[in-house]
Design a protein around this motif. Structure first.
Motif, PDB file in Angstrom:
ATOM      1  N   SER A 168       1.001  -0.781  -0.417  1.00  0.00           N
ATOM      2  CA  SER A 168       0.170  -0.014   0.223  1.00  0.00           C
ATOM      3  C   SER A 168       0.572   1.454  -0.191  1.00  0.00           C
ATOM      4  O   SER A 168       0.672   2.449  -0.893  1.00  0.00           O
ATOM      5  CB  SER A 168      -1.138  -0.229   1.402  1.00  0.00           C
ATOM      6  N   ARG A 169       1.601   1.401   0.744  1.00  0.00           N
ATOM      7  CA  ARG A 169       3.244   2.952   0.926  1.00  0.00           C
ATOM      8  C   ARG A 169       3.591   2.534  -0.678  1.00  0.00           C
ATOM      9  O   ARG A 169       3.586   3.255  -0.724  1.00  0.00           O
ATOM     10  CB  ARG A 169       3.893   2.740   1.829  1.00  0.00           C
ATOM     11  N   LEU A 170       4.021   1.906  -1.101  1.00  0.00           N
ATOM     12  CA  LEU A 170       5.037   1.270  -2.602  1.00  0.00           C
ATOM     13  C   LEU A 170       4.552   1.665  -3.584  1.00  0.00           C
ATOM     14  O   LEU A 170       4.903   2.290  -4.296  1.00  0.00           O
ATOM     15  CB  LEU A 170       5.520   0.376  -1.972  1.00  0.00           C
ATOM     16  N   ARG A 171       2.712   1.958  -3.148  1.00  0.00           N
ATOM     17  CA  ARG A 171       2.064   1.607  -4.242  1.00  0.00           C
ATOM     18  C   ARG A 171       1.903   3.634  -4.662  1.00  0.00           C
ATOM     19  O   ARG A 171       1.787   4.158  -5.729  1.00  0.00           O
ATOM     20  CB  ARG A 171       0.550   1.089  -4.461  1.00  0.00           C
ATOM     21  N   VAL A 172       1.676   3.676  -3.718  1.00  0.00           N
ATOM     22  CA  VAL A 172       2.333   5.598  -3.486  1.00  0.00           C
ATOM     23  C   VAL A 172       3.064   6.456  -3.190  1.00  0.00           C
ATOM     24  O   VAL A 172       3.430   7.137  -4.336  1.00  0.00           O
ATOM     25  CB  VAL A 172       0.947   6.434  -2.154  1.00  0.00           C
ATOM     26  N   ASP A 173       4.691   5.682  -3.235  1.00  0.00           N
ATOM     27  CA  ASP A 173       5.722   6.469  -2.885  1.00  0.00           C
ATOM     28  C   ASP A 173       6.532   4.814  -3.332  1.00  0.00           C
ATOM     29  O   ASP A 173       7.155   4.480  -2.453  1.00  0.00           O
ATOM     30  CB  ASP A 173       6.223   7.288  -1.992  1.00  0.00           C
ATOM     31  N   GLY A 174       7.067   4.845  -4.818  1.00  0.00           N
ATOM     32  CA  GLY A 174       7.959   3.469  -4.877  1.00  0.00           C
ATOM     33  C   GLY A 174       9.497   3.666  -4.065  1.00  0.00           C
ATOM     34  O   GLY A 174       9.920   3.317  -3.714  1.00  0.00           O
ATOM     35  N   ARG A 175       9.562   4.766  -3.800  1.00  0.00           N
ATOM     36  CA  ARG A 175      11.228   5.348  -3.065  1.00  0.00           C
ATOM     37  C   ARG A 175      11.107   5.506  -1.671  1.00  0.00           C
ATOM     38  O   ARG A 175      11.773   6.018  -1.091  1.00  0.00           O
ATOM     39  CB  ARG A 175      12.186   6.068  -4.145  1.00  0.00           C
ATOM     40  N   ALA A 176      10.175   5.477  -1.118  1.00  0.00           N
ATOM     41  CA  ALA A 176      10.016   5.943   0.353  1.00  0.00           C
ATOM     42  C   ALA A 176      11.409   4.433   0.778  1.00  0.00           C
ATOM     43  O   ALA A 176      11.285   3.905   0.566  1.00  0.00           O
ATOM     44  CB  ALA A 176       8.591   5.145   0.850  1.00  0.00           C
ATOM     45  N   SER A 177      12.067   5.564   2.161  1.00  0.00           N
ATOM     46  CA  SER A 177      12.694   4.813   2.452  1.00  0.00           C
ATOM     47  C   SER A 177      12.274   3.471   3.674  1.00  0.00           C
ATOM     48  O   SER A 177      11.557   2.749   4.177  1.00  0.00           O
ATOM     49  CB  SER A 177      13.942   5.765   3.041  1.00  0.00           C
ATOM     50  N   PHE A 178      13.489   2.302   3.737  1.00  0.00           N
ATOM     51  CA  PHE A 178      13.083   1.550   4.636  1.00  0.00           C
ATOM     52  C   PHE A 178      13.504   1.756   5.981  1.00  0.00           C
ATOM     53  O   PHE A 178      11.946   1.421   6.118  1.00  0.00           O
ATOM     54  CB  PHE A 178      14.231   0.319   4.341  1.00  0.00           C
ATOM     55  N   ALA A 179      13.538   2.951   6.107  1.00  0.00           N
ATOM     56  CA  ALA A 179      12.579   3.258   7.940  1.00  0.00           C
ATOM     57  C   ALA A 179      11.508   3.933   7.358  1.00  0.00           C
ATOM     58  O   ALA A 179      11.004   3.911   8.748  1.00  0.00           O
ATOM     59  CB  ALA A 179      13.385   4.670   8.175  1.00  0.00           C
ATOM     60  N   GLU A 180      11.101   5.206   6.678  1.00  0.00           N
ATOM     61  CA  GLU A 180       9.544   4.798   6.502  1.00  0.00           C
ATOM     62  C   GLU A 180       8.691   3.243   6.386  1.00  0.00           C
ATOM     63  O   GLU A 180       7.822   3.904   6.683  1.00  0.00           O
ATOM     64  CB  GLU A 180       9.449   5.824   5.187  1.00  0.00           C
ATOM     65  N   LEU A 181       8.953   2.571   5.443  1.00  0.00           N
ATOM     66  CA  LEU A 181       8.122   1.462   5.697  1.00  0.00           C
ATOM     67  C   LEU A 181       7.680   0.902   6.420  1.00  0.00           C
ATOM     68  O   LEU A 181       7.170  -0.085   7.331  1.00  0.00           O
ATOM     69  CB  LEU A 181       9.166   0.731   4.253  1.00  0.00           C
ATOM     70  N   ALA A 182       9.088  -0.203   7.046  1.00  0.00           N
ATOM     71  CA  ALA A 182       9.579  -0.218   8.960  1.00  0.00           C
ATOM     72  C   ALA A 182       8.127   0.707   9.541  1.00  0.00           C
ATOM     73  O   ALA A 182       7.473  -0.167   9.941  1.00  0.00           O
ATOM     74  CB  ALA A 182      10.564  -0.176   9.313  1.00  0.00           C
ATOM     75  N   GLU A 183       7.842   1.538   9.428  1.00  0.00           N
ATOM     76  CA  GLU A 183       7.397   2.216  10.856  1.00  0.00           C
ATOM     77  C   GLU A 183       5.672   1.755   9.804  1.00  0.00           C
ATOM     78  O   GLU A 183       4.398   1.171  10.761  1.00  0.00           O
ATOM     79  CB  GLU A 183       7.051   3.990  10.022  1.00  0.00           C
ATOM     80  N   VAL A 184       5.447   1.465   8.763  1.00  0.00           N
ATOM     81  CA  VAL A 184       4.169   0.995   8.208  1.00  0.00           C
ATOM     82  C   VAL A 184       3.566  -0.275   8.449  1.00  0.00           C
ATOM     83  O   VAL A 184       3.317  -0.757   8.785  1.00  0.00           O
ATOM     84  CB  VAL A 184       3.109   1.610   6.591  1.00  0.00           C
ATOM     85  N   SER A 185       5.043  -1.466   8.498  1.00  0.00           N
ATOM     86  CA  SER A 185       4.744  -2.890   8.677  1.00  0.00           C
ATOM     87  C   SER A 185       5.411  -3.202   9.502  1.00  0.00           C
ATOM     88  O   SER A 185       4.409  -4.638  10.005  1.00  0.00           O
ATOM     89  CB  SER A 185       5.882  -3.037   7.093  1.00  0.00           C
ATOM     90  N   GLY A 186       5.801  -2.897  10.769  1.00  0.00           N
ATOM     91  CA  GLY A 186       6.021  -2.962  12.746  1.00  0.00           C
ATOM     92  C   GLY A 186       6.952  -3.549  12.027  1.00  0.00           C
ATOM     93  O   GLY A 186       7.083  -4.508  12.508  1.00  0.00           O
ATOM     94  N   LEU A 187       7.958  -3.886  10.963  1.00  0.00           N
ATOM     95  CA  LEU A 187       9.005  -4.282  11.266  1.00  0.00           C
ATOM     96  C   LEU A 187      10.349  -3.504  11.735  1.00  0.00           C
ATOM     97  O   LEU A 187      10.163  -2.448  11.297  1.00  0.00           O
ATOM     98  CB  LEU A 187       9.080  -5.200   9.853  1.00  0.00           C
TER      99      LEU A 187
END
Length: 306
Positions: A168-187
């Motif tokens: 869901s996050r990458l559909r909006v921003d494909g270059r979101a940082s892994f730190a940003e992605l970690a926040e939404v994934s809980g990992l």
């Protein structure tokens, strides 16, 4: 804003890999890392370039895909806008040619596809439709090639809540940082990176530049339909080897296959059409020019649910 050749190279590189490092992109175009980063930032901020994650339809249980060309009575834009409002459509354009509007449908199965097609036909102003139900994606800038069947690797991939959050996050921003992605994934960031790489490797996700009908540059986009005298295999392989052919899908319907062409000039579009006409077994070729994207899947992407 006019793009130069370096900008075009960056767009093509980002289409292949939207998360390519600044160093890799700098090597691609022969510029310094800082200059390359500034170029990409300008493309995003001033030119409207979008770097998005495309989720394979099979991972969303959308196992039936197809293309619809629409003849209309009266103005085309109101028809295109109503088609874009249908949940079954993933891509809608207005065109120059016999077909005023084209659309792609994605549904769970053939019955749902038929219901969606009925809704297309019921839109006021729709005069006639021609349909191709896809059986094989030979080339697409967003999805891995292969047959549309339940055995595809994307369909065998078991997605959990963290995967859905990442998609869901990458559909909006494909270059979101892994730190940003970690926040939404809980990992953790490390586990998040491993998840993203797994999604990419399985063909569930492709991250790239959204370029199908980009206003960024002087690229011309055309659609085409081929009717063949014999099996599509062989012809499709030659056809998809042409660089200017951006996509091609084989199917069952009014023609054998439908694709798109992206080229830097009308002359190059014509030359590509001539190459297609010269391929063995090609008996007929119809083409049209895409004018405006009324609906693009990634513009209207809804959050994924588990």
């Amino acid at each position: 804003m006019e793009l130069d050749e370096i900008d075009e190279q960056l767009v093509r590189a980002l289409q292949r890999d939207g998360r390519a490092s600044w160093e890799a992109l700098a090597r691609e175009v022969g510029l310094a890392r800082s200059t390359t980063k500034a170029r990409v930032r300008r493309l995003v901020d001033e030119c409207g370039l979008r770097l998005v994650g495309a989720v394979h339809p099979g991972a969303l249980d959308l196992n039936q895909m197809g293309h619809v060309t629409v003849e209309v009575a009266g103005p085309a834009l109101p028809v295109a806008e109503q088609l874009a409002a249908l949940v079954e459509t993933s891509f809608v354009t207005t065109t120059a040619g016999r077909f005023a509007v084209t659309a792609e449908l994605r549904t769970t199965d053939l019955d749902a596809f038929q219901r969606g097609l009925s809704r297309v036909q019921a839109v006021p102003g729709v005069l006639a439709v021609q349909v191709l139900t896809y059986t094989h994606l030979w080339k697409d800038p967003y999805f891995p090639p292969g047959p549309l069947s339940a055995s595809g690797s994307a369909r065998q991939f078991d997605l959990d809540a963290a995967d859905h959050a990442l998609l869901s996050r990458l559909r909006v921003d494909g270059r979101a940082s892994f730190a940003e992605l970690a926040e939404v994934s809980g990992l953790s960031p490390g586990a998040t990176r491993a998840r993203v790489l797994r999604l990419l490797g399985a063909g569930v996700l492709h991250i790239g530049a959204l370029v199908r009908l980009t206003p960024l540059s002087r690229v011309h986009t055309a659609g085409f339909a081929v009717s063949l005298g014999g099996a599509t295999e062989g012809v499709a392989e030659h056809l998809t080897a042409i660089d200017e052919v951006d996509s091609f899908a084989e199917g069952i319907g009014w023609c054998n296959g439908i694709g798109s062409i992206r080229a830097g000039s009308q002359e190059a579009v014509f030359a590509t059409l001539e190459r297609i006409r010269a391929l063995p077994k090609v008996r007929a070729l119809e083409s049209w020019t895409h004018l405006r994207a009324v609906k693009e899947e990634h513009d209207l992407a809804h959050p994924l649910t588990t």
